[in-house]
Design an enzyme around this catalytic site. Structure first.
Site, short mmCIF file in Angstrom:
data_model
loop_
_atom_site.label_atom_id
_atom_site.label_comp_id
_atom_site.label_asym_id
_atom_site.label_seq_id
_atom_site.Cartn_x
_atom_site.Cartn_y
_atom_site.Cartn_z
N ALA A 1 -3.31 -4.85 -7.70
CA ALA A 1 -4.72 -4.95 -7.07
C ALA A 1 -5.21 -4.56 -8.54
O ALA A 1 -4.76 -3.75 -9.34
CB ALA A 1 -5.25 -4.23 -5.91
N GLY B 1 0.06 -4.33 -5.13
CA GLY B 1 -0.19 -5.46 -4.27
C GLY B 1 0.68 -6.80 -4.75
O GLY B 1 0.64 -7.79 -4.05
N GLU C 1 3.67 -6.21 -2.78
CA GLU C 1 3.33 -6.69 -1.43
C GLU C 1 3.02 -8.29 -1.29
O GLU C 1 3.41 -8.76 0.00
CB GLU C 1 1.99 -6.00 -0.97
CG GLU C 1 2.19 -4.59 -0.86
CD GLU C 1 0.89 -3.69 -0.83
OE1 GLU C 1 0.17 -3.76 -1.95
OE2 GLU C 1 0.82 -2.86 0.18
N GLU D 1 1.17 3.05 -6.04
CA GLU D 1 -0.14 3.36 -5.40
C GLU D 1 -0.29 5.02 -5.50
O GLU D 1 -1.14 5.62 -5.72
CB GLU D 1 -0.25 2.86 -4.08
CG GLU D 1 -0.72 1.27 -4.16
CD GLU D 1 0.62 0.48 -4.17
OE1 GLU D 1 1.76 1.09 -4.30
OE2 GLU D 1 0.44 -0.69 -3.66
C1 HXC Z 1 -6.06 -4.19 -13.73
C2 HXC Z 1 -4.71 -4.50 -14.95
C3 HXC Z 1 -3.33 -4.20 -14.20
C4 HXC Z 1 -4.19 -3.86 -13.08
C5 HXC Z 1 -2.31 -4.28 -16.04
N1 HXC Z 1 -3.64 -4.48 -16.24
N2 HXC Z 1 -2.30 -4.14 -14.66
N3 HXC Z 1 -5.73 -4.39 -14.81
N4 HXC Z 1 -5.26 -3.93 -12.64
N5 HXC Z 1 -3.16 -3.59 -11.76
C6 HXC Z 1 -4.26 -4.83 -17.60
C7 HXC Z 1 -4.23 -3.92 -18.44
O1 HXC Z 1 -5.52 -3.01 -18.32
C8 HXC Z 1 -4.51 -4.38 -19.99
O2 HXC Z 1 -5.78 -5.04 -20.16
C9 HXC Z 1 -3.72 -5.64 -19.64
O3 HXC Z 1 -3.41 -5.85 -18.21
C10 HXC Z 1 -2.17 -5.52 -20.29
O4 HXC Z 1 -1.38 -4.43 -19.58
P1 HXC Z 1 -0.86 -2.97 -20.47
O5 HXC Z 1 -0.89 -2.02 -19.78
O6 HXC Z 1 -1.49 -3.18 -21.90
O7 HXC Z 1 0.50 -3.67 -20.82
P2 HXC Z 1 2.14 -3.10 -20.84
O8 HXC Z 1 1.79 -2.05 -21.57
O9 HXC Z 1 2.87 -3.99 -21.20
O10 HXC Z 1 2.23 -2.51 -19.14
C11 HXC Z 1 2.36 -3.50 -18.13
C12 HXC Z 1 2.39 -2.54 -16.89
C13 HXC Z 1 0.88 -1.64 -16.89
C14 HXC Z 1 3.55 -1.66 -16.72
C15 HXC Z 1 2.23 -3.88 -15.93
O11 HXC Z 1 -0.04 -2.66 -17.10
C16 HXC Z 1 0.81 -1.11 -15.36
O12 HXC Z 1 1.10 -0.12 -15.19
N6 HXC Z 1 -0.20 -1.79 -14.82
C17 HXC Z 1 -0.70 -1.20 -13.33
C18 HXC Z 1 0.10 -1.55 -12.48
C19 HXC Z 1 -0.20 -0.86 -11.19
O13 HXC Z 1 -0.17 0.50 -11.05
N7 HXC Z 1 -0.27 -1.58 -10.11
C20 HXC Z 1 -0.61 -1.14 -8.81
C21 HXC Z 1 -2.17 -1.13 -8.57
S1 HXC Z 1 -2.71 -0.66 -6.96
P3 HXC Z 1 -6.44 -4.83 -21.59
O14 HXC Z 1 -7.89 -5.12 -21.14
O15 HXC Z 1 -6.41 -3.12 -21.84
O16 HXC Z 1 -5.67 -5.53 -22.25
C22 HXC Z 1 -2.31 -1.60 -6.04
C23 HXC Z 1 -2.93 -1.40 -4.60
C24 HXC Z 1 -2.99 -2.54 -3.68
O17 HXC Z 1 -1.90 -2.91 -6.12
C25 HXC Z 1 -3.67 -2.14 -2.34
C26 HXC Z 1 -5.24 -2.15 -2.48
C27 HXC Z 1 -5.86 -2.08 -1.14
#
Ligand code: HXC
Length: 259
Positions: A65, A110, A113, A133
């Site tokens: 998400a 997500g 999921e 999460e």
């Molecule tokens: C918003 C995201 C994102 C996310 C990546 N980006 N994941 N933006 N939400 N979930 C964006 C980054 O901010 C960045 O934007 C661009 O994508 C590239 O990501 P980087 O981090 O620079 O790339 P990298 O170093 O290669 O790392 C990749 C990654 C990392 C390992 C996937 O991005 C990461 O850990 N992302 C978050 C993953 C996460 O925690 N997902 C779970 C979310 S909670 P910019 O603008 O800086 O270029 C969830 C809850 C669901 O899903 C249920 C809710 C009700």
């Protein structure tokens, strides 16, 4: 047609891509709203019998998400967003079409999921899975606490969700999170091959089997067996049953067309 999705059809196969590559296909509310609308349309479209769901680009299926969006949400708004995701993902499980997840990279939060809601998961060897999460101060909110435990068992689900550990495609295969792992370059071909195999079977029968499996997983064995008995009776009245069995007896290929 959509701002956050790409939809292409090849015969009776739809290829649906989450298209937010700048944020690694993060699911914001607008994307989930479009996804729900698109799946609703596909569900009603008898010309589509298999859906391949994937992410645009080579790096991510869906990285979760949208954290930037979620950071601004109140508790009530977070609940609404979670319910939108649950409705959308549940539609994948209840629609008659088979949905294959082509997991082409990060499937985090997500994204994992979403993949778990699909009927079959084929992963690129570069895919990475996690439920991060708890490291963000929340819990999986699109069904992850329920579906991960059902897919890989309670103990492994707890470990993955509590530790937020990332696992690679081979480990995901080992624990039963994905059906198959293929080289990244062969992912879409492998999914198309599987989709074409499904098209050679009775789509009506597959949709009945899908409904029996989905409902049966949520009920007791006796109720599930009763549902199966009722469902097989329905398949006995179809063109595909007559054609499939006649084709076997006449030693010729079957032409199965029901859906
Ligand atoms: C918003 C995201 C994102 C996310 C990546 N980006 N994941 N933006 N939400 N979930 C964006 C980054 O901010 C960045 O934007 C661009 O994508 C590239 O990501 P980087 O981090 O620079 O790339 P990298 O170093 O290669 O790392 C990749 C990654 C990392 C390992 C996937 O991005 C990461 O850990 N992302 C978050 C993953 C996460 O925690 N997902 C779970 C979310 S909670 P910019 O603008 O800086 O270029 C969830 C809850 C669901 O899903 C249920 C809710 C009700």
């Amino acid at each position: 047609m959509y701002e956050h999705l790409l939809l292409e059809t090849k015969g009776q196969i739809a290829i649906l891509k989450i298209n937010n590559p700048k944020s690694l296909n993060a699911l914001n509310i607008a994307t989930m709203t479009e996804l729900n609308e698109c799946l609703t349309n596909i569900e009603a479209n008898k010309d589509i019998r298999v859906v391949i769901l994937t992410g645009e680009g080579s790096k991510a299926f869906v990285a979760g998400a949208d954290i930037a969006e979620m950071a601004k949400l109140t508790a009530a708004e977070g609940r609404t967003m979670s319910l939108l995701g649950k409705t959308t993902f549940r539609r994948i499980e209840t629609m008659p079409q088979v949905v294959i997840a082509a997991v082409n990279g990060y499937a985090l939060g997500g994204g994992c999921e979403l993949a778990m809601s699909c009927d079959i998961r084929v992963a690129a060897d570069s895919a990475v899975f996690a439920q991060p999460e708890c490291g963000l101060g929340i819990i999986p909110g699109f069904g992850g606490t329920q579906r991960l435990a059902r897919l890989v068992g309670k103990g492994r689900a707890k470990e993955l969700i509590f530790t937020c550990d990332r696992i690679d495609a081979q480990e995901a295969y080992r624990i039963g999170l994905v059906n198959k792992v293929v080289p990244q370059a062969e992912l879409m071909d492998a999914c198309m091959t599987m989709a074409e195999k499904l098209l050679s079977k009775s789509s009506y029968a597959i949709s009945m089997a899908k409904a029996c499996i989905e409902t049966g997983m949520d009920t007791d064995l006796s109720s599930g067996l009763d549902l199966e008995a009722t469902s097989i009776a329905l398949t006995f009245s179809t063109h595909d049953k007559a054609e499939g069995m006649a084709a076997f007896l006449e030693r010729r290929p079957a032409n199965l067309t029901d859906f």
